[in-house]
Enzyme design. Structure first.
Site, PDB file in Angstrom:
ATOM      1  N   SER A   1     -20.742 -24.481 -34.304  1.00  0.00           N
ATOM      2  CA  SER A   1     -22.141 -24.159 -34.569  1.00  0.00           C
ATOM      3  C   SER A   1     -22.567 -24.713 -35.930  1.00  0.00           C
ATOM      4  O   SER A   1     -22.475 -25.922 -36.156  1.00  0.00           O
ATOM      5  CB  SER A   1     -22.345 -22.643 -34.458  1.00  0.00           C
ATOM      6  OG  SER A   1     -23.711 -22.314 -34.415  1.00  0.00           O
TER       7      SER A   1
ATOM      8  N   ASP B   1     -25.346 -21.854 -23.307  1.00  0.00           N
ATOM      9  CA  ASP B   1     -25.500 -21.461 -24.713  1.00  0.00           C
ATOM     10  C   ASP B   1     -26.949 -21.063 -24.991  1.00  0.00           C
ATOM     11  O   ASP B   1     -27.843 -21.902 -24.903  1.00  0.00           O
ATOM     12  CB  ASP B   1     -25.075 -22.624 -25.621  1.00  0.00           C
ATOM     13  CG  ASP B   1     -24.932 -22.222 -27.080  1.00  0.00           C
ATOM     14  OD1 ASP B   1     -25.672 -21.321 -27.523  1.00  0.00           O
ATOM     15  OD2 ASP B   1     -24.091 -22.814 -27.775  1.00  0.00           O
TER      16      ASP B   1
ATOM     17  N   HIS C   1     -22.496 -19.128 -26.364  1.00  0.00           N
ATOM     18  CA  HIS C   1     -22.279 -19.621 -27.731  1.00  0.00           C
ATOM     19  C   HIS C   1     -20.934 -19.087 -28.214  1.00  0.00           C
ATOM     20  O   HIS C   1     -20.854 -18.155 -29.016  1.00  0.00           O
ATOM     21  CB  HIS C   1     -23.423 -19.177 -28.641  1.00  0.00           C
ATOM     22  CG  HIS C   1     -23.490 -19.936 -29.934  1.00  0.00           C
ATOM     23  ND1 HIS C   1     -23.701 -21.298 -29.977  1.00  0.00           N
ATOM     24  CD2 HIS C   1     -23.366 -19.538 -31.225  1.00  0.00           C
ATOM     25  CE1 HIS C   1     -23.705 -21.705 -31.244  1.00  0.00           C
ATOM     26  NE2 HIS C   1     -23.495 -20.650 -32.023  1.00  0.00           N
TER      27      HIS C   1
END
Length: 230
Positions: free
Chosen positions: A119, A174, A208
């Site tokens: 991320s 995600d 995620h």
């Protein structure tokens, strides 16, 4: 490592089981620490590789109503056209370059170091690899995007890592960093470096987060580009 914040703890490290001849520096996501990723890499490690998972400094984050949390740089918004913390991203990249330099001083050449992250950490890893003068072995970019993409020239970049191998991984469910961001990043990267060296893998149903399949793909990528030299 931390700019003005000297209180960030030392990185979580998975030492090599024998003499370290290569290293992975992996940067966690927003609000996290390096400990979870160190545990994940401990489960798939190779004996000659040292895994370094630093902790981001704690700072107010605009996206989260200025609440303080571990963050490599400020995040103002998550849309592709959101304003970006250019000064913070550039300073964070300098801090990562210092981590690479530290490993070089420890005897591991930069071309035996893979930069990676998840991320926000993956975004920083990509940006650092494309702006550093340190030749790196590869980039492992999980569930992320390329920050400050408009500051790069159109077409291929002329830097020491223009042929760097990049493995991008992304979950197709995600909700935070949508798959579209990952695929757009992949297409942009292919215009900047040797397109044959950009691999983009997606994982069905993954949000995620990470999964075993992704970690095994990461291990395969790391082992391929950081082979044992014994």
């Amino acid at each position: 490592m931390c700019g003005n914040n000297m209180s960030a703890p030392l990185p979580a490290i998975v030492p090599a089981a024998k003499k370290a001849t290569a290293a992975v520096i992996f940067l966690h996501g927003l609000g996290d620490t390096g400990h979870g990723w160190a545990e994940a890499f401990a489960g798939v490690r190779s004996q000659h590789i040292k895994y370094i998972c630093p902790h981001a400094p704690v700072m107010p984050v605009s996206l989260n109503m200025n609440m303080t949390m571990p963050s490599w740089f400020d995040i103002i918004g998550l849309s592709p056209d959101a304003q970006e913390d250019e000064a913070g991203i550039k300073q964070a990249a300098e801090n990562v370059k210092s981590l690479v330099e530290q490993e070089v001083k420890n005897g591991i050449p930069s071309h035996r170091i893979i930069l990676g992250g998840f991320s926000q950490g993956g975004a920083l890893a990509l940006y650092t690899a494309l702006t550093t003068q340190q030749k790196l072995a590869g980039v492992l970019a999980l569930s992320c995007w390329l920050p400050l993409r408009t500051t790069f020239p159109q077409g291929s970049i002329n830097c020491v890592n223009k042929d760097i191998p990049i493995l991008q991984c992304h979950g197709d469910c995600d909700p935070l960093v949508p798959l579209m961001f990952g695929s757009l990043t992949s297409e942009r990267l292919k215009t900047m470096i040797n397109p044959a060296n950009v691999t983009f893998k997606t994982y069905a149903g993954m949000m995620h987060s990470s999964c075993i399949e992704e970690m095994m793909d990461a291990k395969q990528f790391i082992d391929k580009h950081l082979p044992s030299v014994d």
